[in-house]
Design an enzyme around this catalytic site. Structure first.
Site, short mmCIF file in Angstrom:
data_model
loop_
_atom_site.label_atom_id
_atom_site.label_comp_id
_atom_site.label_asym_id
_atom_site.label_seq_id
_atom_site.Cartn_x
_atom_site.Cartn_y
_atom_site.Cartn_z
N LEU A 199 -10.13 -3.69 4.42
CA LEU A 199 -9.23 -3.00 3.49
C LEU A 199 -8.03 -2.35 4.19
O LEU A 199 -8.19 -1.56 5.12
CB LEU A 199 -10.01 -1.90 2.73
CG LEU A 199 -9.20 -1.13 1.67
CD1 LEU A 199 -8.75 -2.03 0.55
CD2 LEU A 199 -10.00 0.05 1.15
N ASP A 200 -6.83 -2.68 3.72
CA ASP A 200 -5.58 -2.07 4.21
C ASP A 200 -5.40 -2.22 5.71
O ASP A 200 -4.73 -1.41 6.36
CB ASP A 200 -5.51 -0.58 3.84
CG ASP A 200 -5.50 -0.37 2.33
OD1 ASP A 200 -5.04 -1.26 1.62
OD2 ASP A 200 -5.96 0.69 1.87
N ALA A 201 -5.99 -3.27 6.28
CA ALA A 201 -5.95 -3.43 7.73
C ALA A 201 -5.28 -4.73 8.16
O ALA A 201 -5.29 -5.08 9.34
CB ALA A 201 -7.36 -3.34 8.31
N GLY B 78 -6.97 3.40 1.64
CA GLY B 78 -7.84 3.50 0.47
C GLY B 78 -7.20 4.17 -0.71
O GLY B 78 -5.97 4.12 -0.89
N HIS C 150 0.86 -1.18 0.00
CA HIS C 150 0.00 0.00 0.00
C HIS C 150 0.89 1.23 0.00
O HIS C 150 1.84 1.31 0.78
CB HIS C 150 -0.93 0.01 1.21
CG HIS C 150 -1.91 1.16 1.18
ND1 HIS C 150 -2.96 1.19 0.32
CD2 HIS C 150 -1.95 2.32 1.85
CE1 HIS C 150 -3.63 2.31 0.47
NE2 HIS C 150 -3.03 3.02 1.40
#
Lengths: 287, 287, 287, 287
Positions: free
Chosen positions: A230-232, A204, A195
């Site tokens: 998401l992205d976690a 995001g 990311h």
């Protein structure tokens, strides 16, 4: 290169585990070449990586997993895996339109820097076929509709291919698509994403634009395992670079590309070397 | 030390501004000792810092601001300020219970590293009176009730003191209290805070615990001007330090303290040197 | 992409230079798109980079250099150069056996990240021909004898090729050979090398082994212009990475490779963008 | 705070050492609270730090060292030391004229951040007496003649004081004097120095001026144990900060001060926590 076996394990911390396991290996004539352990005193949990030479080891390699399970697995409530150095993990590389990460990965692959096989590159765009061709790796394109109406179908096809190719882990090299829960469940903590921000900042879309808007003085990149949120997922590696008020969203993207490729490749290296354990959405990274 | 004047300005970018201003100074026998400018091409805006020797300058210092305003201010829609090197900014230092930032600041003050006066230290607790006493600086305590019922009253007293002491800017050295809008309005972009995270990650309370929970591999600290929105003001300086899975919330706090004090002091240095311009919630930092 | 002209200059600092030059450009209907200058107060010297749009510029581009020379060059004792954005610098890439830098450079080249041409890759070994072929770039090998008896002859052939190819600068991407004075003189401050240490520490051969022996806690890489004295030319860029007692000479080499390629590419970027001035064996790097 | 014992050891790596030592502790009802070990496979040497709770430990603390020696010391050719958490190391702080390191150290001391006693500050100048007085610590001045004619005599007096004060280690906080071999021999690997460069670059005097001259893009600071050879002892900690062509020798000194104090304090922390082992002029630093 000697053949070695590796155990990656974690379990509730109790006296004697390290002794028991090292004794099990040495008693069976295994020569330990790597031992690292870490006790998380807050969780009361032991994390361990042990690697030994199989040359004179008395237990046949196909029996090792069973023996470990019988002797320690249940007794110590152990979560463990056994790997062999001569069984290369097989990576599926997912890409989209940007080529910096794919080039960095394939250059390492070509050099033999990694003990890995990359039998296929998967994309939703034709853009990077030329890179795959430069390195002679099959390139598969399944285009996802703008309304995502065929996404399920596409992922099914991708997963069939990956099953056929015996893929053990997935690298999303700026793939820019959200992975569905089905695929995540099929490769739990085996999908590595990069990311382009210092997570959890700028989750995001368009993190560089967000960073520009916020006026931060440092930008980052984060490599993590993909989970449903998401992205976690568990963070494997992060790095940062200093910026100034002179940077534009465009210059941030350029500076960020070098961060992204290095951070992703460091994470992939650790994964291939079987030096990552995950627990409660965090990683333990052995050195 | 020579006496100098400094203009900090920003305005819509137009041809000729730099020429006009440098000509104005040199024509009046000012010797320019510092000139830096930056054009934000996205905003179409020029930011500039110019400093010159007052020794042979023909315009009396008390008239300089008026002249700049008349000659350039309106014509160029200029937002500007004039400072004099022999007028030391006067800092009010707000502290609570932790002593690392106050010690770092007072050590620099005592050494004469900064061109600043610190006539008062303000706190809501008695804890750090001993530090103020070590450095012979008046220490004022106004205790804020748990229910914040007297907060307005306390801030009024603090602002009276600051007015009396002719305070030009405020440093919140881990003050741990939210500043009310009234005080923020009284010192717009003149209250410097240190937040113990890499903003915008981990806004609000207990950022080290949040960082531990999220499993990040790097922690940071952020110094920013205080605005009405919590931890969202213009960022002046950030820095980071690498951590590992071995770090606990406690060890993060210890590692973070060194970050916090250095990042805060760097921001204060830039403010004192009049090297910061703010525009649209971002900072331009001159070197 | 608009056509622009760039002047890179340095000269003794005197009042009026910036005004004169910006006036010269704007008076002739050049729209300035970049202006940065730096005054080295210790050396009393001005360094400047100015770039402007050629669209409506009244002076024909082939006359610009002459005009600048006539109007400012001698008067201000100016050392200057004029570049045009549509004249791509032509790079000769020298390599030996390691592929990380060549891959990083060619990936950027292929992507169009750089405004550059790379018409030839030169080596003393066949090892990296496959990389050149992947990217369809001519690869020339001149083998240097162990006793260096044919070195002069080899360099003569290389310089002939470079002359034929109209090469404007050279990048030594871990070339591992010492460049002779003749070639250095032919490309003064136009040969960029990457040295795999944090110069001036660990000059010469085997810097990672030297770093291991010394027990440093951080390693670095340094990109610099090649001069007659080994590893002593003007430094363009450096970066570092933290290591520990667990690192071996081998792991330092692996960690170092990522540093080397990024540091070298950053330096090449600045050179291609004509953002480097050299003076007294140091560099001024514009942002 | 529980009382604990710590063993720091290194010895030729042989199977069974870790098992033997952990068994010895647990068999005698010691609860292990820290265990870290590292095998240097190049040197074939094991380094280990183990810490355990003394509450229910069956062996009296005054006998522990003897037991360890008898049971393991000779058998494993072990180099080891036993420490107790309730025996605070006693630091002698040597200073000269600059106050940034002394302030950083005394602030931590005052806060109780370190498990240490600082019974005396020693200097060759009166300059920093005011800092010692702020913190109520005895300050001793022995002035060294310019021709160093009384250096031997001064060091003798200093060593007498340190013996009287039962000093266990020395911190040179920018002391700026070379320590004689006699004192080094009296405190082998127990004198911590901060050198204001990224060693081994810029050994000796005026490293910031050397860095300025060389035109480096990054400066550093290095904390190391003092040995007979100047600036060549085992490195404990290093850190760096990025600079530019705009920095002057003066600004390097200012930026360097923050590096120096943080790097020195990190090294002192590790020493106090008994987390440093030295071997062959290098350090193993436990986390």
């Amino acid at each position: 290169m000697k053949q070695t076996a590796i155990i990656l394990l974690h379990c509730p911390d109790r006296q004697g585990i390290i002794t028991d396991i090292t004794k099990f290996i040495t008693d069976n004539r295994g020569n330990i070449v790597y031992l690292d352990q870490y006790v998380d005193t807050i969780e009361g949990r032991l994390f361990m990586r042990i690697e030994w030479d199989l040359d004179d080891f008395l237990i046949p390699r196909e029996k090792i997993k069973e023996y470990v399970k019988t002797m320690f697995g249940e007794r110590y409530e152990m979560d463990f895996n056994v790997f062999f150095s001569d069984v290369k993990p097989r990576m599926a590389l997912f890409v989209s339109k940007m080529n910096h990460c794919i080039y960095d990965i394939l250059a390492r692959y070509k050099t033999g820097e990694w003990n890995v096989e990359i039998p296929c590159i998967i994309s939703n765009h034709e853009d990077l076929r030329y890179v795959a061709e430069q390195f002679n790796i099959p390139y598969y394109v399944w285009s996802i509709n703008k309304d995502h109406s065929n996404k399920e179908e596409v992922e099914r096809a991708e997963m069939e291919l990956m099953q056929k190719e015996n893929i053990s882990f997935i690298v999303l090299a700026r793939y820019m698509q959200i992975i569905s829960d089905d695929m995540i469940k099929a490769y739990p903590h085996h999908i590595i994403n990069i990311h382009h921000s210092f997570l959890p900042a700028f989750i995001g879309a368009r993190p560089y634009d967000q960073a520009y808007e916020r006026g931060v003085k440092i930008i980052g990149a984060t490599s993590h395992y993909v989970t449903a949120e998401l992205d976690a997922g568990p963070i494997i590696e992060q790095d940062v670079v200093r910026i100034t008020h002179k940077d534009t969203p465009e210059s941030l993207k350029i500076k960020g590309r070098d961060l992204e490729k290095i951070v992703l490749s460091r994470a992939v290296t650790k994964h291939i070397e079987r030096k990552i354990l995950t627990y409660k959405n965090k990683t333990v990274i052995f050195s």
